[in-house]
Design a protein around this motif. Structure first.
Motif, PDB file in Angstrom:
ATOM      1  N   GLU A   1     -11.224 -12.126  -4.693  1.00  0.00           N
ATOM      2  CA  GLU A   1     -10.413 -11.560  -3.627  1.00  0.00           C
ATOM      3  C   GLU A   1     -11.290 -11.317  -2.404  1.00  0.00           C
ATOM      4  OE1 GLU A   1      -9.029  -7.612  -4.992  1.00  0.00           O
ATOM      5  OE2 GLU A   1     -10.555  -6.869  -3.628  1.00  0.00           O
TER       6      GLU A   1
ATOM      7  N   LEU B   1     -12.410  -3.007  -9.748  1.00  0.00           N
ATOM      8  CA  LEU B   1     -10.958  -3.146  -9.561  1.00  0.00           C
ATOM      9  C   LEU B   1     -10.327  -3.803 -10.783  1.00  0.00           C
ATOM     10  CD1 LEU B   1      -9.987  -4.452  -6.002  1.00  0.00           C
ATOM     11  CD2 LEU B   1      -9.332  -2.308  -7.092  1.00  0.00           C
ATOM     12  N   TYR B   2     -10.996  -4.828 -11.284  1.00  0.00           N
ATOM     13  CA  TYR B   2     -10.451  -5.560 -12.424  1.00  0.00           C
ATOM     14  C   TYR B   2     -10.374  -4.651 -13.653  1.00  0.00           C
ATOM     15  CZ  TYR B   2      -9.466  -9.365 -15.619  1.00  0.00           C
ATOM     16  OH  TYR B   2      -8.867 -10.170 -16.554  1.00  0.00           O
TER      17      TYR B   2
ATOM     18  N   SER C   1      -4.557  -9.944  -4.304  1.00  0.00           N
ATOM     19  CA  SER C   1      -5.822  -9.292  -4.643  1.00  0.00           C
ATOM     20  C   SER C   1      -5.793  -8.867  -6.109  1.00  0.00           C
ATOM     21  CB  SER C   1      -6.066  -8.094  -3.727  1.00  0.00           C
ATOM     22  OG  SER C   1      -5.128  -7.074  -3.985  1.00  0.00           O
ATOM     23  N   ILE C   2      -6.939  -8.414  -6.598  1.00  0.00           N
ATOM     24  CA  ILE C   2      -7.045  -8.073  -8.024  1.00  0.00           C
ATOM     25  C   ILE C   2      -6.065  -6.961  -8.388  1.00  0.00           C
ATOM     26  CG2 ILE C   2      -8.596  -7.078  -9.764  1.00  0.00           C
ATOM     27  CD1 ILE C   2     -10.912  -8.479  -8.240  1.00  0.00           C
ATOM     28  N   TYR C   3      -5.960  -5.978  -7.513  1.00  0.00           N
ATOM     29  CA  TYR C   3      -5.052  -4.857  -7.773  1.00  0.00           C
ATOM     30  C   TYR C   3      -4.038  -4.852  -6.629  1.00  0.00           C
ATOM     31  CZ  TYR C   3      -4.113  -0.667 -10.479  1.00  0.00           C
ATOM     32  OH  TYR C   3      -3.561   0.245 -11.340  1.00  0.00           O
ATOM     33  N   PRO C   4      -2.932  -5.596  -6.775  1.00  0.00           N
ATOM     34  CA  PRO C   4      -2.113  -5.921  -5.605  1.00  0.00           C
ATOM     35  C   PRO C   4      -1.138  -4.844  -5.144  1.00  0.00           C
ATOM     36  CG  PRO C   4      -1.308  -7.096  -7.534  1.00  0.00           C
ATOM     37  CD  PRO C   4      -2.478  -6.283  -7.986  1.00  0.00           C
ATOM     38  N   HIS C   5      -1.129  -3.698  -5.792  1.00  0.00           N
ATOM     39  CA  HIS C   5      -0.234  -2.627  -5.331  1.00  0.00           C
ATOM     40  C   HIS C   5      -0.771  -1.300  -5.818  1.00  0.00           C
ATOM     41  CE1 HIS C   5       1.212  -2.505  -9.464  1.00  0.00           C
ATOM     42  NE2 HIS C   5       1.331  -3.812  -9.401  1.00  0.00           N
TER      43      HIS C   5
ATOM     44  N   LEU D   1      -3.431  -8.954   0.434  1.00  0.00           N
ATOM     45  CA  LEU D   1      -3.251  -7.874  -0.547  1.00  0.00           C
ATOM     46  C   LEU D   1      -2.440  -8.316  -1.775  1.00  0.00           C
ATOM     47  CD1 LEU D   1      -3.831  -4.779  -0.987  1.00  0.00           C
ATOM     48  CD2 LEU D   1      -1.530  -4.411  -0.111  1.00  0.00           C
TER      49      LEU D   1
ATOM     50  N   LEU E   1       0.827  -1.204   0.000  1.00  0.00           N
ATOM     51  CA  LEU E   1       0.000   0.000   0.000  1.00  0.00           C
ATOM     52  C   LEU E   1       0.865   1.260   0.000  1.00  0.00           C
ATOM     53  CD1 LEU E   1      -2.778  -1.037   2.551  1.00  0.00           C
ATOM     54  CD2 LEU E   1      -2.983  -0.889   0.075  1.00  0.00           C
TER      55      LEU E   1
ATOM     56  N   GLN F   1     -15.440  -6.052  -7.293  1.00  0.00           N
ATOM     57  CA  GLN F   1     -14.337  -6.800  -7.913  1.00  0.00           C
ATOM     58  C   GLN F   1     -14.202  -6.435  -9.394  1.00  0.00           C
ATOM     59  OE1 GLN F   1     -13.870 -11.060  -5.843  1.00  0.00           O
ATOM     60  NE2 GLN F   1     -15.830 -10.828  -6.813  1.00  0.00           N
TER      61      GLN F   1
ATOM     62  N   TYR G   1      -8.064  -6.456   3.390  1.00  0.00           N
ATOM     63  CA  TYR G   1      -6.879  -6.962   2.688  1.00  0.00           C
ATOM     64  C   TYR G   1      -5.731  -7.292   3.643  1.00  0.00           C
ATOM     65  CZ  TYR G   1      -9.105  -5.157  -1.549  1.00  0.00           C
ATOM     66  OH  TYR G   1      -9.966  -4.915  -2.591  1.00  0.00           O
TER      67      TYR G   1
ATOM     68  N   LYS H   1      -7.419  -2.663 -13.393  1.00  0.00           N
ATOM     69  CA  LYS H   1      -6.246  -3.515 -13.592  1.00  0.00           C
ATOM     70  C   LYS H   1      -5.963  -3.740 -15.080  1.00  0.00           C
ATOM     71  CE  LYS H   1      -4.580  -8.202 -12.838  1.00  0.00           C
ATOM     72  NZ  LYS H   1      -3.774  -8.504 -11.669  1.00  0.00           N
TER      73      LYS H   1
ATOM     74  N   SER I   1      -6.540   3.524  -1.600  1.00  0.00           N
ATOM     75  CA  SER I   1      -5.378   2.778  -1.087  1.00  0.00           C
ATOM     76  C   SER I   1      -4.473   2.320  -2.219  1.00  0.00           C
ATOM     77  CB  SER I   1      -5.848   1.565  -0.275  1.00  0.00           C
ATOM     78  OG  SER I   1      -6.295   0.530  -1.134  1.00  0.00           O
ATOM     79  N   ARG I   2      -5.029   2.183  -3.439  1.00  0.00           N
ATOM     80  CA  ARG I   2      -4.215   1.783  -4.590  1.00  0.00           C
ATOM     81  C   ARG I   2      -3.785   3.012  -5.399  1.00  0.00           C
ATOM     82  NH1 ARG I   2      -6.351  -2.119  -2.066  1.00  0.00           N
ATOM     83  NH2 ARG I   2      -6.300  -4.236  -2.908  1.00  0.00           N
TER      84      ARG I   2
END
Lengths: 312, 528
Positions: free
Chosen positions: A253, B451-452, A289-293, A286, A98, B448, A282, B455, B493-494
């Protein structure tokens, strides 16, 4: 009894808790040692990983050294097992994703309150931190998972016994609610209303009814979005589930799934006020997860492509 | 599985913008049978399509033509869907690429061909990821419920009763007092003989052996499907009817009935038909509206509703597509989140087995429980999770030109999607980089998926949903709002700007508002 199955264990970025949990088998550890011989382990002074049937890897991959050891373990093990939540999902160390790497280093070496004239060390002797923390399955092929922070001793024993007998490690697939013994009433009433008007924070544990569903009392519990198999130890200690077993197999996730679910059962305003939504959802998963960073953390993409070539 | 692709030129509306020949070659190279036609809505083209299905034994068909809404909401087009099903294709294996309203009409220039491929690939994916739906045959009940002893209600009751139907007529007030439904001024405007016709009509239903009256009665629950509804009255009495005709035009009463009847409402709070041209039809083929603007149109609407209803209930069998949310019992742990989420009381926990079960007679297939399910054990037959993710991946592969942002537009079946169709028909334009994805409801938008989408490279995610209080499924839009409120913390957070997620309320006919909102969003993403 035939020849003992050769086992190697290692820990990467972790707290060693999964190894401690293995030792927590106490007398039963002797039964396990009748079946296996641990030929390599952080607890033994052996430099090279020998060829083994089973490799147990605890911990996430957070630096270059972790990755090197992991690849060697993969190379030397017929069966590689992700041992514990950090190895399976990235775990607590994965929360570092994060933050930007430079911020993490600055915080650790320069900004901590007790540091005077801190510098970020740069030496070939010290393994470089990777841009992101990874579950071991990001780097190598993993044959089985034993999730849990830490996995309960009995679960570790059962997994080892299964492998020794040439069987698969079979994890439960349902969520923790399936094994929760607390009373569960309001959740089953088909009525569109939040379960409670307010959300309580976990520190008010002394006020919490030991026999009633946490969510029905307005206490955040990750049980619905978490794979069962832990033996519901936290629930029995009147502590809500924090999700250490990771997501169920049908969920992409854990974090987004608990957000989806909570929105229809607890008042969102209260949750935002009382809970760290991201940290709750998370905490243990994390890196998978789908968006890991972070989206602004781009340097890693080059490294990830390099790694792809080595994955099976 | 062999999938056929039928590309309609729509009398050059599509083929002038999209290079249909190039699409032909592209999909033939992929080993997909492709047929073309000038106008799929003509009988000749439909016959050719049916012949192709039979000859090539296709088990799935992608229709690249105008909006699927045309096939689902208009009588002439929906007939072809039945014929395709009769030719042996499961209803869940018929998928659409909306090449007219959502491509050829609003888009032009570079990228149109690539976008057409994306839309067709998404439709192919839908077929590949969807299991067959069950089709159940039931004999319809020859009985009806009339809600509101208004002028149209009384006429509809008489018509049905005379045709041999058992009729139950429910009114919150007295039955026989039509002063409530017609003002003295309006009465003065009409022919005396018509006035005279009305008082005897009330007498007629009171005297009719086929009519049962329930004055001063309210409804507490209605569930079921065309041909077989269960109606619960205040006090607990249960009626079993084949169809329902709603004859009230009162905004307050409508708002009370809406959560029970699940009929859409318009911006003024009145029940609205599924298509403005077919004023008595709702999206449930067993529920009709019979409400006019004056006495004459009341009576005409009553006749139209009765004819529509009896044309279905007079059949020996009715086909029902079982379009429910399914449960993976190996994963469900009986937490009850779905029970709490479902507006239609369609989910419950089977206590003996501790798993969630779905009541097919109550489930409307909206997908809200599928999203809410924290384990992923629930899935939707018509829009499975694996299809949604694959569709987002495919659309995410679209390359926009230069600095043009790429936007995933998840459009709800009730409003966002028809509004986008409407925009195309109004001749309005928006950038090709807006990639539409139909969802059953805003409540089907899983965080989800959002987020995808980020991504796989979308610059923005736009969700077009029903206005507040007008959701097809009552709470889909409010549940999305609750989820999004919590979910924005995840985006932050992302380091994903929460302004890259836009949720917009649009009515189905507000094509201009859709285009305004989407263009504004694209401009903001571009940094204008």
């Amino acid at each position: 009894m035939g020849e003992k199955v050769q086992v190697a264990t290692t820990w990467l970025q972790s707290c060693s808790g999964c190894h401690i949990s293995l030792l927590d088998l106490h007398e039963e550890l002797l039964d396990v040692l009748d079946l296996i011989e641990i030929v390599y382990s952080p607890l033994m002074d052996i430099k090279e990983i020998p060829r083994v049937t089973v490799g147990l890897v605890e911990g996430a991959v957070a630096n270059d050294y972790n990755e090197e050891v992991l690849r060697e373990m993969r190379e030397q093990s017929d069966i590689l097992v992700a041992f514990g939540t950090c190895a399976c999902f990235g775990g607590i160390p994965g929360m570092r994703n994060l933050h930007l790497l430079q911020d993490v280093l600055a915080r650790a070496y320069v900004e901590t309150e007790s540091t005077v004239d801190g510098i970020i060390p740069e030496s070939p002797e010290i393994p470089a931190l990777k841009q992101h923390v990874h579950a071991i399955s990001d780097i190598v092929k993993v044959d089985y998972m034993i999730p849990g922070c830490p996995p309960p001793p009995q679960m570790i024993k059962n997994a080892i016994v299964a492998l020794v007998n040439g069987e698969e490690i079979v994890l439960p697939t349902k969520n923790l609610c399936n094994d929760c013994k607390r009373k569960h009433d309001s959740m089953l009433i088909p009525k569109r209303a939040f379960l409670t008007e307010a959300v309580q924070s976990a520190p008010e544990l002394d006020k919490i009814d030991r026999d009633k569903c946490f969510l029905e009392q307005g206490v955040m519990c990750m049980g619905p979005a978490t794979r069962t198999g832990c033996g519901s130890r936290c629930l029995d200690a009147n502590m809500p589930c924090r999700g250490c077993m990771g997501p169920t197999p049908d969920a992409l996730e854990q974090g987004a799934k608990i957000v989806n679910a909570l929105a229809s059962i607890l008042p969102a305003g209260g949750l935002m006020f009382n809970e760290d939504v991201v940290g709750t959802g998370y905490r243990y998963s994390l890196p998978v997860s789908i968006y890991p960073h972070r989206a602004d953390d781009l340097e890693e993409e080059v490294n990830e492509e390099e790694n792809e070539g080595d994955e099976q | 599985m062999s999938i056929g692709l039928c590309l309609c030129k729509c009398n050059r509306t599509i083929s002038d913008v999209v290079n249909i020949d190039a699409l032909f070659d592209w999909y033939r190279e992929q080993g997909i049978d492709v047929m073309g036609c000038d106008e799929l809505c003509s009988a000749d083209c439909q016959n050719e399509l049916l012949n192709n299905i039979r000859e090539n034994e296709w088990s799935g068909i992608v229709i690249g033509a105008c909006s699927p809404k045309h096939y689902e909401t208009t009588k002439n087009q929906s007939a072809i869907l039945q014929l395709i099903a009769d030719a042996g294709i499961n209803p869940n294996k018929i998928a659409f690429a909306n090449l007219r309203e959502q491509l050829a009409l609003p888009n032009s220039g570079d990228g149109v061909l690539e976008k057409a491929k994306c839309l067709i690939d998404v439709a192919i994916s839908k077929i590949e990821h969807s299991a067959d739906v069950l089709v159940e045959e039931i004999p319809p009940r020859r009985s009806a419920l009339i809600i509101g002893a208004s002028i149209s209600g009384v006429f509809a009751a008489l018509r049905l009763a005379d045709a041999g139907y058992k009729v139950h007529i429910v009114d919150k007030g007295e039955i026989g007092d039509f002063s409530e439904y017609i003002t003295p001024e309006e009465l003065a405007k009409i022919d005396v003989s018509l006035t005279c016709a009305m008082t005897p009509s009330f007498a007629g239903i009171k005297m009719h052996p086929n009519v049962v009256m329930y004055p001063e009665t309210t409804l507490t629950d209605v569930y079921g499907r065309v041909g077989d509804y269960t109606v619960q009255l205040e006090g607990g009495e249960i009626l079993k009817v084949g169809g329902i005709i709603v004859c009230v035009r009162d905004a307050e009463l409508t708002s009370k009935l809406r959560p029970i009847l699940h009929i859409d409402i318009d911006s003024e709070g009145y029940f609205r038909p599924k298509n403005p041209a077919f004023v008595v039809e709702t999206r449930d083929p067993g529920k009709y509206l019979a409400v006019g603007d004056d006495v004459r149109s009341d009576i005409l609407a009553a006749d139209s509703a009765v004819l529509s209803l009896t044309s279905i209930l007079d059949k020996n069998e009715i086909n029902h597509i079982i379009e429910v949310s399914e449960v993976d019992e190996d994963v469900c742990g009986g937490c009850g989140t779905c029970v709490k989420t479902c507006m239609f009381h369609a989910t419950s926990i089977d206590l003996a087995r501790n798993v969630s079960v779905t009541d097919a007679t109550r489930c409307v297939g909206c997908g809200n429980c599928v999203v809410a399910c924290p384990t992923g054990a629930r899935d939707l037959v018509r829009y499975p999770n694996s299809y949604m993710i694959d569709a987002i991946r495919i659309l995410g592969g679209f390359k926009t030109s230069g600095a043009s942002p790429k936007v995933l537009a998840m459009l709800c079946d009730g409003s966002g999607y028809p509004a986008a169709d409407r925009a195309g028909l109004m001749g309005l334009t928006y950038p090709t980089g807006v990639l539409p994805l139909r969802v059953s409801c805003a409540g089907r938008v899983d965080t989800q998926f959002i987020l995808y989408a980020f991504k796989v490279g979308f610059d923005g995610v736009f969700i077009g949903e029903c206005p507040e209080g007008a959701c097809h499924n009552i709470v889909g839009n409010t549940d999305l709002a609750r989820r999004a409120n919590l979910f924005r913390a995840v985006l932050r957070s992302r380091a994903i700007d929460t302004d890259r997620l836009r949720i917009e309320e649009i009515s189905p006919l507000e094509g201009d508002l859709f285009v305004e909102a989407i263009n504004e969003f694209v401009d903001e993403l571009r940094g204008d």
